[in-house]
Every structure is written in structure tokens, then in C-alpha cells.
Scaffold this motif. Sequence first.
Motif, PDB file in Angstrom:
ATOM      1  N   THR A 247      36.852  22.761  22.694  1.00  0.00           N
ATOM      2  CA  THR A 247      35.818  22.619  21.672  1.00  0.00           C
ATOM      3  C   THR A 247      35.368  23.985  21.157  1.00  0.00           C
ATOM      4  N   TRP A 248      34.752  23.943  19.985  1.00  0.00           N
ATOM      5  CA  TRP A 248      34.225  25.176  19.410  1.00  0.00           C
ATOM      6  C   TRP A 248      33.114  25.758  20.282  1.00  0.00           C
ATOM      7  N   ALA A 249      32.380  24.894  21.008  1.00  0.00           N
ATOM      8  CA  ALA A 249      31.321  25.388  21.880  1.00  0.00           C
ATOM      9  C   ALA A 249      31.867  26.342  22.942  1.00  0.00           C
ATOM     10  N   THR A 250      33.089  26.077  23.388  1.00  0.00           N
ATOM     11  CA  THR A 250      33.705  26.967  24.383  1.00  0.00           C
ATOM     12  C   THR A 250      33.997  28.328  23.773  1.00  0.00           C
ATOM     13  N   PHE A 251      34.543  28.341  22.555  1.00  0.00           N
ATOM     14  CA  PHE A 251      34.792  29.618  21.878  1.00  0.00           C
ATOM     15  C   PHE A 251      33.480  30.352  21.602  1.00  0.00           C
ATOM     16  N   HIS A 252      32.471  29.605  21.188  1.00  0.00           N
ATOM     17  CA  HIS A 252      31.170  30.226  20.900  1.00  0.00           C
ATOM     18  C   HIS A 252      30.568  30.838  22.165  1.00  0.00           C
ATOM     19  N   PHE A 253      30.780  30.181  23.310  1.00  0.00           N
ATOM     20  CA  PHE A 253      30.269  30.697  24.573  1.00  0.00           C
ATOM     21  C   PHE A 253      30.842  32.093  24.867  1.00  0.00           C
ATOM     22  N   TRP A 254      32.164  32.241  24.646  1.00  0.00           N
ATOM     23  CA  TRP A 254      32.783  33.539  24.903  1.00  0.00           C
ATOM     24  C   TRP A 254      32.404  34.565  23.842  1.00  0.00           C
ATOM     25  N   PHE A 255      32.335  34.138  22.582  1.00  0.00           N
ATOM     26  CA  PHE A 255      31.939  35.061  21.518  1.00  0.00           C
ATOM     27  C   PHE A 255      30.517  35.574  21.752  1.00  0.00           C
ATOM     28  N   ALA A 256      29.628  34.681  22.237  1.00  0.00           N
ATOM     29  CA  ALA A 256      28.253  35.106  22.510  1.00  0.00           C
ATOM     30  C   ALA A 256      28.212  36.160  23.618  1.00  0.00           C
ATOM     31  N   ALA A 257      29.022  35.965  24.651  1.00  0.00           N
ATOM     32  CA  ALA A 257      29.090  36.958  25.720  1.00  0.00           C
ATOM     33  C   ALA A 257      29.705  38.260  25.233  1.00  0.00           C
ATOM     34  N   LEU A 258      30.607  38.139  24.245  1.00  0.00           N
ATOM     35  CA  LEU A 258      31.263  39.323  23.693  1.00  0.00           C
ATOM     36  C   LEU A 258      30.294  40.164  22.860  1.00  0.00           C
ATOM     37  N   GLY A 259      29.250  39.531  22.347  1.00  0.00           N
ATOM     38  CA  GLY A 259      28.293  40.238  21.506  1.00  0.00           C
ATOM     39  C   GLY A 259      28.122  39.602  20.139  1.00  0.00           C
ATOM     40  N   GLY A 260      28.742  38.445  19.958  1.00  0.00           N
ATOM     41  CA  GLY A 260      28.628  37.764  18.684  1.00  0.00           C
ATOM     42  C   GLY A 260      29.921  37.824  17.887  1.00  0.00           C
ATOM     43  N   ILE A 261      29.996  37.012  16.826  1.00  0.00           N
ATOM     44  CA  ILE A 261      31.204  36.937  16.006  1.00  0.00           C
ATOM     45  C   ILE A 261      31.471  38.251  15.293  1.00  0.00           C
ATOM     46  N   ARG A 262      30.390  39.054  15.045  1.00  0.00           N
ATOM     47  CA  ARG A 262      30.569  40.332  14.371  1.00  0.00           C
ATOM     48  C   ARG A 262      31.373  41.307  15.226  1.00  0.00           C
ATOM     49  N   VAL A 263      31.141  41.266  16.540  1.00  0.00           N
ATOM     50  CA  VAL A 263      31.905  42.133  17.433  1.00  0.00           C
ATOM     51  C   VAL A 263      33.368  41.727  17.420  1.00  0.00           C
ATOM     52  N   PHE A 264      33.621  40.413  17.426  1.00  0.00           N
ATOM     53  CA  PHE A 264      35.011  39.961  17.403  1.00  0.00           C
ATOM     54  C   PHE A 264      35.699  40.367  16.100  1.00  0.00           C
ATOM     55  N   LEU A 265      34.990  40.244  14.973  1.00  0.00           N
ATOM     56  CA  LEU A 265      35.579  40.664  13.702  1.00  0.00           C
ATOM     57  C   LEU A 265      35.869  42.162  13.710  1.00  0.00           C
ATOM     58  N   MET A 266      34.986  42.935  14.338  1.00  0.00           N
ATOM     59  CA  MET A 266      35.237  44.373  14.447  1.00  0.00           C
ATOM     60  C   MET A 266      36.495  44.648  15.266  1.00  0.00           C
ATOM     61  N   LEU A 267      36.671  43.909  16.356  1.00  0.00           N
ATOM     62  CA  LEU A 267      37.877  44.079  17.175  1.00  0.00           C
ATOM     63  C   LEU A 267      39.121  43.653  16.396  1.00  0.00           C
ATOM     64  N   ALA A 268      38.981  42.600  15.584  1.00  0.00           N
ATOM     65  CA  ALA A 268      40.125  42.156  14.770  1.00  0.00           C
ATOM     66  C   ALA A 268      40.504  43.225  13.744  1.00  0.00           C
ATOM     67  N   VAL A 269      39.494  43.858  13.128  1.00  0.00           N
ATOM     68  CA  VAL A 269      39.775  44.931  12.177  1.00  0.00           C
ATOM     69  C   VAL A 269      40.426  46.115  12.878  1.00  0.00           C
ATOM     70  N   CYS A 270      39.970  46.406  14.129  1.00  0.00           N
ATOM     71  CA  CYS A 270      40.596  47.482  14.904  1.00  0.00           C
ATOM     72  C   CYS A 270      42.078  47.171  15.140  1.00  0.00           C
ATOM     73  N   SER A 271      42.384  45.915  15.407  1.00  0.00           N
ATOM     74  CA  SER A 271      43.784  45.530  15.603  1.00  0.00           C
ATOM     75  C   SER A 271      44.581  45.714  14.310  1.00  0.00           C
ATOM     76  N   TRP A 272      43.953  45.390  13.171  1.00  0.00           N
ATOM     77  CA  TRP A 272      44.631  45.582  11.888  1.00  0.00           C
ATOM     78  C   TRP A 272      44.896  47.065  11.627  1.00  0.00           C
ATOM     79  N   MET A 273      43.888  47.912  11.904  1.00  0.00           N
ATOM     80  CA  MET A 273      44.068  49.350  11.720  1.00  0.00           C
ATOM     81  C   MET A 273      45.154  49.877  12.652  1.00  0.00           C
ATOM     82  N   PHE A 274      45.231  49.279  13.827  1.00  0.00           N
ATOM     83  CA  PHE A 274      46.277  49.678  14.767  1.00  0.00           C
ATOM     84  C   PHE A 274      47.665  49.398  14.182  1.00  0.00           C
ATOM     85  N   HIS A 275      47.817  48.217  13.554  1.00  0.00           N
ATOM     86  CA  HIS A 275      49.121  47.902  12.966  1.00  0.00           C
ATOM     87  C   HIS A 275      49.368  48.707  11.699  1.00  0.00           C
TER      88      HIS A 275
END
Length: 840
Positions: A247-275
Motif C-alpha cells: 500500500t501507499w501507506a507503507t511507502f509513505h511510512f518510509w518516506f516520512a522516516a527519510l525526511g519527506g518526499i522532498r528528500v527523496f526527490l533530492m536523492l532522485a535528482v542526485c541520481s540523475w546528476m550522477f548519470h
Amino acid sequence: MGCMSVVSQDSGPDKNDKPAVYTSGASRSYVGQMPMITNATLRNNVFFGLSADTEEAKVKLEADYTEALAVSALLPDLEVLPGGDQIEIGEKGITLSGGQMARVALARAVMAARPGGLVLLDDPLAAVDAHVGHHIFHECIVGALAGTTGLLVTNQLHFLSHASVARVIVMKAGELVEEGTFAELAAQPTSNFSKMVSSVGGSQQQKDESKVEQKAPEKAGEANIKVVNTGNGELVKKESKAEGVVTWATFHFWFAALGGIRVFLMLAVCSWMFHLAELVPDIFLVGWQMDFFTQETNWYFGICVGINLFGFGMLIFSRFSWVHFTFKASRKIQSSMLRRIMHCPMGFFGATPSGRIINRLGEDQMQIDYQLPSNFQVLCISSWQVVDQLALGISCRPWVGVFVLIFGMLFVLMREIYRRTSREVIRWWVVTKSPVFNIFEETLSGSTTIFAFGREDYFGERFERALQVNMEWLMSRDVANLWSEQRLMCLSSLVVGVLAVLMVMMPSAGASPQLTALGLIYALQLGFSLKSISQYLVSVEGVFTSVERVMEFTNDLQQEPPWQMPADAALVQAKWPQDECSLVFEDVCVRYLPHLPRALDGFSVSLKDREKVGLVGRTGSGKSTVMGTLFRLELESGRILFGGVDIAGVGVGHLRRQITIVPQDPILFSGELRKNLDPLGVRTDAEVWAALKGCSLCALVESLEGGLNAKVAEGGINFSVGERQVLCLARALLRESRVLCLDEATANVDPTNDKRIQEVLSQGLQDCLVLTIAHRLHTVLRSDRILVLERGYLAQSGPPASLLAQPGIFKELANQAGIYNVISDAPLPTQAEGEEVKSI
């Protein structure tokens, strides 16, 4: 000092001749001071792996089983235990009282014993009441076990005068100091044994045991069920397993521990810059070859070096960012889960095997720590690779996008088939790992008993069966991975071939040959990138099944009362309960489960500050429940006032700092001895040594290598049970709490140390309200008041001498223990006939 006795090897009655027609291992039995109880039914705990091959043997086995229950005084308990002998015993016997666990172990020994065999009994009588102990000694130890060689470790010296006891062996400091019959040793005034007999009331001990009135074991309503089964008789429920998509609640649980969806988007952009750091140098080289910027070679070379250095920096930054934020999320999740587990009510630990908890904190947490960040990062990189490769290919040949869309749909279809299988297989793989942990821990902790009974094969097969089931699901997971790997590889090869033909055959859209060549090179990698996305999408969802299991323990576990409450600040400022520590129970009622009778029923009493109170009563009368209510066990009705404050309004953290309990089962933690005595490190060495001196432990600690810094093994197994119990008492004294609860805190010590400890409790705790639970009545005869409980209500209350002078339950219990009066002067009351004293 301790005593061992050897029970004679008589022929015994015919009913004890057990033919070896069913498997039973070697003819040896062992009853430990802390019995091994497995997480199974009471019946299975008694059988302990015994089985029969023929109908005749099965009939004989059932007859022996019934006899074993009878001689170990378990039949009355089965009348009140939910499900009888099919009651599911919690892990380490948490469903049963200490006396019931000892009797289950005795019944197991009777089942395994054979004429001429060896039976080792490590103080099995200490955990039971006097009349039950009398029944067990006569009906079991010298009755059903007649015909075997029995070695009984005990300090209940009155039993040793029985005619069946062939020899008495006296141990001191690990050495055999005396040996002989009871009469021979008792006739020597200077012998150690004679002194021991005198210290426990020699005039009482040499009575003929056959003349003591034998009382029946506890009847219905008197069995102590600490953790009871649910209404359907199932204590340990099957481990829950989710089904369907994560469920989405499970993903939200981990994203919340990560620091929010903004932190995940920042990590995704870092991966893009890496490529991009990998892609841009190739594009720049094309531009250099075309002299796109019409610059000198040195300029191109400098820019190329700069781009590569930037790419190297982005590589380090991207990896560091993923490690930092995902590690932070894992630590937050693990801390939250551990905190929730530690604040669960005791019923949770009775219904949840430790293997299940270890699995969540171990395997599931490892998946979140390692697999989830790794898989998610690779998924992000692969996704950006597909985007960049498509962008480059379409810029050269726009029609390539149409064919990529078609192949993308095929990848999605293949992924969906693989996804459903892999997700459920991973769930089953993780769930079936819990029994592996549980059986391993259970077998390891009970290895002594297993070896003594020769049941290595039985427990080895249990572990192998659990491991085999887990390995089957692991194999299924690997097979599913290989299945998808082969098909995705075939599909990716097809994509590569088709795109290569299209890139060569289709007309260019004004792209240079150099850029077209670069697009073709990356098009050849597109199939493998699509394969990676398909696999890692499934892998990430599979790892998130561990997140959903951890989320269950973090969000859904029942919790005890709040650790902090609004009134705590004012109580701390007022230094509650500094001046007045009275304890008032007002019509307290406690019921463990709605369908069960009350454990406490209208219990009311007022205890004064600094009063020394003894709690006595038959097994299951509610003594331990009274102490449990002080630690905020939920009440059905009534209230408890401590220092004039209703404890229902006090946070359990602040409340429990004012109360100390010394349990009957002593607990030591691995590490330094000083840390066990003073966990918070707030006491000086002088204060620690003073507490040890008060408990007569200075000589023991001084003899250890390192003294206070001596190492304590796991569970404190490098100390005897008695030593552990006294160390726990010293730890309690160092806390200087206003209320001290002692649950048979001296049950495992010898008479000499017991006498010293009683002096500490009576003289060294003048500023403390002391509640003492006792089966051995002599330990509470110097109390200011005795509370006698019967089936959850207060039956009698008053000074010991007053209660002995009037008919009632206390006088009946005292007569069974051979106590007829209370001496009020300095000497402590001696141990009388029927009393239990465990050896160290």
C-alpha cells in the motif's frame, strides 16, 4: 553450602516398570532449578519428544502420562487451565507459575525415567507450597521414581530423614566435605550438616515424614495463570502476513522516516546528476570532434577535465547523500520499533515468540538498512538511464520512440507477472524465518535439559523442519528471479536488435553522423536498462514487504499507559512522594481478559509509610497481581493512591522510578558487574560495596577477577541462581526507592544468607515501604503486618502473632509449614518443617 541426597535404588512397585516399547532416549532425566519449558502445549512439554510405535505402546504411554501428572500434582491445575493439558504454554513458560513449571519438569522426568536409570533433581521443591512439596516428595521422588538412582539437590533438610534417602552429601565451596546417612551426620555435633540442621530448626526436622498430614494440591480456582489463553484457546497467534500490492501507506511510512518526499526527490535528482556525469563527457567529446565551439584543443581539454572532475564529485555526493539519509531513516525506524516493543504490555511478550521479535529487529531491519537503499538507488539510476538514452535516441531518430513504447508495454507485462509471484514469495520467506530464530533460541537456552534427556535428535529435527520450510521459500524466490532474468534478457536482446536496425535504416533528422553513432551506442544499452528497471521495481516492492512488517510493530502494537503525563512536572517539582509514602488500595478489581474471572476482586487496604508488609496466600490468590497494579497494570475498577496521588494520573516512567521490584526469576545482563548493580552509574564505589556488604556478597565479588569490573556472562550464567538473586537484591537496595517489592526474593539462597538478608530487610530499609510475597512464611514473620489473599480478595490482615492466634487461612498455612508461634526478640524465626530453602 548446599546438600545433595541420593535416593535409594529400590525395586519399586510394578506400576513403575516401564517397558521400552516406545522411543525415549537414554534412561536419564533432569529437572533443572530453572526448568526448560518450550513454546508448545503442556502435554507436549511433558512428553518432550516421546512417541510410541504400536497401539499397545500408545496405551502404556498414556497410562504413564496420567500417572506422571498425578504424582507431580498437576491434575488439579488441569481442571482450571483453559484447554487442560492442551493449553498453549507461552515462551519460557510465561503462561505458568514457577511452581507449575517445576511440576511440568517433574512430570517430564517421570515419563522418561526407567528402572535403574538416573534422575537428577536440582531443587524442584523450592518453587511450590509446603503441602504440594510434601505430595511431590512422597508420591513422585520416592514413589513414582523408586527403582531409579536419584540425586536430589536441596536445602529442605527435613526430607532427608526419609528412609528412601540412602546417603546425604554435603557440599561447601565446590567441594564434598561430608557424606553419610542422615542419622550419622546429624549425630555429629561439630559437622557442617549438624549445624545446618540446627540453623533450620533441628527439633522440627527429624520428625517422621509419614506422620505429617498430607494436603491435597491446589483445587480449582487456585492455579496461578499469569498469561492466559484467548477465548479460542490460542495463545500464540500465527504471524500476520499482508497480501496483495504494497500500500501507499507503507511507502509513505518510509518516506516520512527519510525526511519527506522532498528528500527523496533530492536523492532522485542526485541520481540523475550522477548519470549525467557519465553521459555529458561523451556528448562533449562528440562536440569536440565536430569542433562545435570552434575553440583551441587546450580549451576543449580543459573543459573535458572539468566535466570529468564535476562528474566524480557528483558520484561522491550522490552516494554520500543516499547513505546519509537512508541510514538516518533506518535508525529512526529501528528506534521507533524498539521503543514501541519496550512499551508493550506483558501480555504481548506472552503471545509473541522471541523469534518473531528478533526477525523484525534482525532480518526485516537488515532489509531496510541495506537492501532497500541499494535497490532504490539502482532503480533511480536505471530510470534516468532510460530517460537519457531515449532522449538521445529520439533526438537522432524520432520514430524510435514509437517502437520503444511498444517494447516498454511488453516489459510492464512481464514485470507484472514476476511482481505478483516475487512479492508473495518474499513475504512467506520472511514470515517462515521467525520459527527458525525461535526454535534456535529455545534449543540453545535449554541445551542442558536436551542433552540430559538425550533429545538431541528430536530438537534437531524440529530445527531442520523449520529451516527447510524457510529454505524452500528462499529457493522459490531465487527461482522466480531466474525465471524473470531469462525472459527479460531475451526481451532486452530483442529491443537492442530492433533499435540497432532502426537507427541504421531510418533516415536521420538532421543529426550528425557522430551524434547518430553515439545514439546507436546508447540504444544498444536501452534493453538492459529496461530489464534493470523491471527487476528493481519488483525488488524494491519486495523489500517494502519488510517495511510493512516493521510498520506493523511500530504503529499497531498495543501500548502500556503513557510514559509521561501532564501531572508529572508538578509532581517532580513537589518532590513527590518525599514526605508521605502511604499506599491505599480502594476497591481494586483486575481482570486479565474479559471472559476470565477477576484476579483481584474488591481488594481494599491502607498501608502506612515505612511499613513492612508480607503478602501470603495459596498459589493463584492474587499476590503477584497486587504488585503488578503498582506498576500501572490496568484496573477494571477502583483506584490506588500512592502518597495521596492517584497513580492513574502519573506517567509510568515517573511512577516506576519510585518503586523497585526484585523478581523471583533473577535477571543479570552481560557486561560488567558494576553496570548490573548500578546501571545508570550514579553510585560511588563505596555505596556499591556497602550494598554488597549488606547482602553478604563482598567475599564473592572480591574473589572475582576484576572485582566490581568482573565480566557477567549472558544471562548471568557464570553465577549460581542464588547468587544472581542476591545480586538483584543488592541492585534494588542501591536504587533507594520509596517502595520495595520482593517477590520471593530470597527463595534461591541458603539458610545462612537468607538470615542475613532478612536482617538487611528489617534493619536497613527503615525509610522504605516493603511488600514481600512469600511461600516460605518464616521470611515474613517479622513484618509489621501480614495480608492474606484468597482468590483475589483480602481474607485476613494483621500482625503475624495476631493471625497465628486466630483460626483462618494464615494459621492453616503456618501449621502446614510447622510454624506455631512468633518469637519477637532479636533472633530470626527458624525454618520449620515443610519450608523451602533453595541452595545457591
